[in-house]
Each structure stands twice: as structure tokens, then as C-alpha cells.
Enzyme design. Structure first.
Site, PDB file in Angstrom:
ATOM      1  N   HIS B  64       1.277  -1.258  -0.480  1.00  0.00           N
ATOM      2  CA  HIS B  64       0.066  -0.013   0.268  1.00  0.00           C
ATOM      3  C   HIS B  64       1.263   1.730  -0.061  1.00  0.00           C
ATOM      4  O   HIS B  64       1.748   1.271   0.662  1.00  0.00           O
ATOM      5  CB  HIS B  64      -1.101  -0.254   0.980  1.00  0.00           C
ATOM      6  N   CYS B  65       0.630   2.156  -0.799  1.00  0.00           N
ATOM      7  CA  CYS B  65       0.948   3.851  -0.424  1.00  0.00           C
ATOM      8  C   CYS B  65      -0.144   4.743  -1.022  1.00  0.00           C
ATOM      9  O   CYS B  65      -0.647   4.605  -1.715  1.00  0.00           O
ATOM     10  CB  CYS B  65       1.722   3.701  -1.220  1.00  0.00           C
TER      11      CYS B  65
END
Ligand SMILES: [Zn+2]
Lengths: 114, 155
Positions: B64-65
Site C-alpha cells: 500500500h501507499c
């Protein structure tokens, strides 16, 4: 924006958001394991990226980051998403130069259409 | 906002090509964005992985980011035909991957709320041994929906 500079700028911005999220209590609560040594390395990498930008732009980025936390604001349907002001028409054509919002000063970013 | 409604069946790939961690992440990102946008996302995700693997154990990873290049929360799911190495916390290989990318501006903190929810759902999936359960993307989304309903009821 020139392509290479734009690429560095986008990466720098994403890394800064990554660093900010790591500090967020609501992120920490989720429970992903973060290695301390690696987060120092991340800060080193973001500083390296900053050095790759033209000096004036790098300085402006840092000042804006201090002031607003996020130095770059996307443009969406003629609005700066940093301050939610409508941009003057002459700014609305995507340009090769770095454009800042005349109202809040953030660096503007036009997303690619996908 | 429930998670199932953020998933679309063309973003659920239950026959994702197994390979190196970086390549599998890349494949999933390219199902969302192309070109330099995709490069930026991949680069940020890999930097995130360097901080500590998002392989949360028992066969599931949740890379994730946030990225400037997306305008809304984007989720892609991949299940590899063979488990792949992901440097997970329990050192076990991974076969189910939830990829989540959020825009930098995020009213209501939808990103972190959704991320937390995916972690909870992932734990249910491993607890009940459901990684291989769904045969089609539709079934997968229905499964997520059921688990999510179960979690809400318990609260
Ligand atoms: Zn503005």
C-alpha cells in the site's frame, strides 16, 4: 514540467507522504511492522531526490512542505485541490514549466488522463 | 464505505502470474495505471516494502501507499497460482495480495480506514482458511462482502 524533474518531484512527494503516514497514530494502530533502520534510509533517499531538483525548486518545495505539509496540489476540474480556488484560465493549459497556484503557492500537478 | 463496493471484478485477478515479489507488485499496479504513473506507484510501493514487508503472515500481503498520480482510492487483488516469496513476517510465501493506492488528499481518512479493514478481513480469510475458496472474481467479492458483514455484526 520537464519529464525528469517531474518524475523526481512526484517520487519525492510520494516518499514524503509515506514518511508522514509512518508517523500517523492511526497508521501505527493497523500494526504493520516497520524497521527503524529502514525509515532512516527512506529519509536519506528523499534527501537525495531533493538534491536532484534545481536548487530554487528544491527550496520552494521545502518551504511549501513546512507551510502546508503537502507541497504539491493536484488540479481537478480547474480547481487547485490545495486551497480549492478556481485557477485562472491562462493557467489551465498544461505547461512544461513548474506552475504554482496564484492563491496558495503550492506546486500544481495535472494528472494524466487514464 | 464497505470494502466489497470498492472492488471491481476486473481488478480481481485469481490467476495472477507467480514470480518475484517486485514483478508481481508491478503486474498488479499495471492493472490500475500505465506508463510513468505506474512507474511512480511501483517505486513508492517498493520503498514502502523496504520499511518492512507488508506480508502480514499466513499467505497474505497488503502492499500500500499514497500517490500523487491517483485521484481516488484504487484497489487491485491478485491470487497467484503458486505461492511467492514476499519476505513476510512469518517467512511464509504469499498467494493472496491486496494492493491499495490512495490519493494524497483523503477526506475522511478513507485510506487508513480501508487499509485497517483489509487487514481485519485478511485475518478472517486466513483463520477460516479461505484463500482458495473463490473460483471467480464475482465469488471473491461476494466472499469479502460476507466476511465484512460478519465483522460488522460482531461489533
Ligand atoms: Zn491553491
Amino acid at each position: 514540467m520537464q519529464d525528469v524533474i517531474e518524475m523526481h518531484l512526484k517520487l519525492l512527494f510520494d516518499l514524503d507522504n509515506l514518511i508522514a503516514d509512518m508517523e500517523e497514530p492511526s497508521y501505527k494502530k493497523i500494526g504493520f511492522k516497520i524497521e527503524d533502520e529502514a525509515s532512516l534510509e527512506l529519509i536519506r533517499k528523499r534527501n537525495q531526490l531533493l538534491k536532484k531538483l534545481p536548487q530554487e525548486l528544491a527550496q520552494r518545495y521545502e518551504i511549501l512542505k513546512k507551510r502546508y505539509r503537502q507541497a504539491i496540489a493536484p488540479v481537478e476540474s480547474e480547481f487547485c485541490l490545495g486551497c480549492f480556488q478556481k485557477l485562472p484560465t491562462e493557467l489551465l493549459t498544461r505547461s512544461k514549466d513548474i506552475i504554482t497556484c496564484p492563491n496558495c503557492g503550492r506546486i500544481l500537478y495535472w494528472r494524466e488522463k487514464s | 464505505m464497505n470494502l466489497a463496493s470498492l472492488l471491481s471484478k476486473d481488478r480481481v485477478n485469481l490467476s495472477l502470474k507467480p514470480g518475484k515479489k517486485d514483478d508481481v507488485i508491478k503486474d498488479l499496479v499495471y492493472s490500475i495505471k500505465k506508463g510513468t504513473d505506474a512507474e511512480v506507484i511501483v517505486s513508492t510501493l517498493l520503498k514502502r516494502e523496504e520499511l518492512g514487508s507488508t506480508g502480514i503472515g499466513k499467505g497474505i500481503a497488503i502492499p500500500h501507499c499514497r500517490s500523487l498520480v491517483v485521484e481516488k482510492l484504487e484497489i487491485a487483488v491478485g491470487r497467484t497460482s503458486k505461492p511467492i516469496s514476499f519476505n513476510s513476517i512469518d517467512k511464509k510465501p504469499v498467494s493472496l495480495i491486496f494492493l491499495i493506492i490512495a490519493p494524497p488528499q483523503d477526506p475522511g481518512n478513507q485510506y487508513l480506514i480501508t487499509l485497517g479493514k483489509i487487514v481485519q478481513i485478511a485475518k478472517e480469510i486466513t483463520k477460516k482458511n479461505l484463500i482458495q475458496q473463490a473460483k471467480t472474481p464475482e465469488e471473491f467479492i461476494a466472499l469479502i462482502n460476507d466476511i465484512e458483514k460478519g465483522l460488522t455484526k460482531r461489533k
